[in-house]
Write an enzyme that holds these catalytic residues in place. Structure first.
Site, PDB file in Angstrom:
ATOM      1  N   TYR A 149      39.354  -9.271 -70.058  1.00  0.00           N
ATOM      2  CA  TYR A 149      38.690  -8.806 -68.841  1.00  0.00           C
ATOM      3  C   TYR A 149      38.861  -7.298 -68.654  1.00  0.00           C
ATOM      4  O   TYR A 149      37.901  -6.578 -68.350  1.00  0.00           O
ATOM      5  CB  TYR A 149      39.270  -9.567 -67.648  1.00  0.00           C
ATOM      6  CG  TYR A 149      38.674  -9.238 -66.302  1.00  0.00           C
ATOM      7  CD1 TYR A 149      37.420  -9.710 -65.935  1.00  0.00           C
ATOM      8  CD2 TYR A 149      39.383  -8.470 -65.377  1.00  0.00           C
ATOM      9  CE1 TYR A 149      36.885  -9.421 -64.682  1.00  0.00           C
ATOM     10  CE2 TYR A 149      38.861  -8.181 -64.133  1.00  0.00           C
ATOM     11  CZ  TYR A 149      37.602  -8.657 -63.790  1.00  0.00           C
ATOM     12  OH  TYR A 149      37.076  -8.363 -62.560  1.00  0.00           O
ATOM     13  N   LYS A 153      35.832  -4.559 -68.614  1.00  0.00           N
ATOM     14  CA  LYS A 153      35.556  -3.748 -67.431  1.00  0.00           C
ATOM     15  C   LYS A 153      35.744  -2.259 -67.705  1.00  0.00           C
ATOM     16  O   LYS A 153      35.043  -1.422 -67.117  1.00  0.00           O
ATOM     17  CB  LYS A 153      36.439  -4.204 -66.267  1.00  0.00           C
ATOM     18  CG  LYS A 153      36.089  -5.595 -65.734  1.00  0.00           C
ATOM     19  CD  LYS A 153      34.635  -5.687 -65.303  1.00  0.00           C
ATOM     20  CE  LYS A 153      34.347  -6.953 -64.514  1.00  0.00           C
ATOM     21  NZ  LYS A 153      32.930  -7.068 -64.119  1.00  0.00           N
TER      22      LYS A 153
END
Length: 292
Positions: A149, A153
């Site tokens: 993640y 991002k």
């Protein structure tokens, strides 16, 4: 802020932050293509007068379907909000290839394929547009158990800066939004969980130390920034990573050299060993919330 005549796509908008974005855009006059992986997309689309596309993002085919739907249903495309995402949290030594690939495919590849399809259409229209890429504090600072993640991002913020350069002549603004809100994910943080549950039970806002100190509020607190970036009022704001949550609005810095030293003829390992410890180190990781 008037968005009449504008057409937007919001990925992952069947629930949570994505739903709040889609509803806010529609409330301000935009027509919205609502995307998610299940029938929640149809429910949201029906409630806001939009059009649903049920499909997982990541593939070129889904990206093109979203753009084609916007054009066929509403005649054009002005705004793309890439919100779709999943979590597969594991520490590094327990994260499988599938855990990593699944998150990268939805967040990073999904942002790429959707933005590419949208940029092609917006350039053909010749009237500019706005790409709003949803990043995260994890992408700015790293977060325990979120290799996949955090990497996705961080990559999304980097793509925003790159695409801002590439699409400037087409008058297409590209920004990364770094939201913090009471969602299923933040509910898993022990310091926040009881506060979020109490706020939902009573309808009272979260305490000021959370809304200001942690920048955490409701999903609706984030929507003002999305509406602004979709509007003509934000024209020329591009290449930025903008944080929003609770009572806090923030501009994240871009990576830059913090401290520089020079050595004639270059640096040996021994010289680096003497010099580098004197540099002021950067902090990393999202700080744990601390109640007053």
């Amino acid at each position: 802020m008037d968005l009449s005549g504008k057409v937007a796509i919001v990925t992952g908008s069947g629930r949570g932050l994505g739903r709040a974005y889609a509803e806010a855009l529609a409330r301000n006059g935009a027509k919205v293509v609502v995307n998610d992986v299940d029938a929640a997309a149809e429910e949201v689309a029906a409630s806001i007068g939009g059009k649903a596309v049920i499909a997982p993002v990541g593939s070129t085919e889904t990206a093109q379907l979203l753009v084609d739907t916007a054009v066929e249903e509403f005649g054009r495309l002005d705004v793309l909000v890439t919100n779709a995402g999943i979590l597969r949290d594991r520490v590094l030594w327990k994260m499988s290839d599938d855990d990593f690939d699944a998150v990268i495919n939805v967040h990073l590849r999904g942002t790429f394929t959707c933005a590419r399809a949208a940029a092609v259409r917006m350039r053909e229209q010749g009237t500019g547009g706005s790409l709003v890429l949803i990043s995260s504090p994890a992408g700015q600072r790293g977060n325990f158990g979120q290799t996949n993640y955090s990497a996705a991002k961080a990559g999304i913020a980097a793509m925003a800066r790159t695409w801002a350069l590439e699409l400037a002549k087409a008058n297409i603004d590209v920004n990364a939004v770094v939201p913090v809100a009471a969602t299923e994910m933040t509910r898993t943080i022990p310091a926040f969980a009881p506060l979020i549950e109490e706020s939902e039970r009573t309808g009272a806002p979260l305490p000021a130390w959370v809304r200001r100190g942690e920048g955490l509020g409701s999903v609706e607190d984030v929507t003002g920034l999305i509406v602004y970036l979709a509007s003509d009022a934000s024209k020329g704001v591009t290449g930025q990573a903008i944080g929003i949550g609770g009572d806090r609005l923030a501009l994240w810095s871009h990576p830059a050299e913090k401290q520089v030293e020079f050595a004639d003829g270059g640096w040996s390992a021994e010289e680096i060993a003497q010099k580098l410890p004197s540099f002021a180190p950067e902090t990393y990781g999202i700080p744990a919330p601390v109640a007053p």
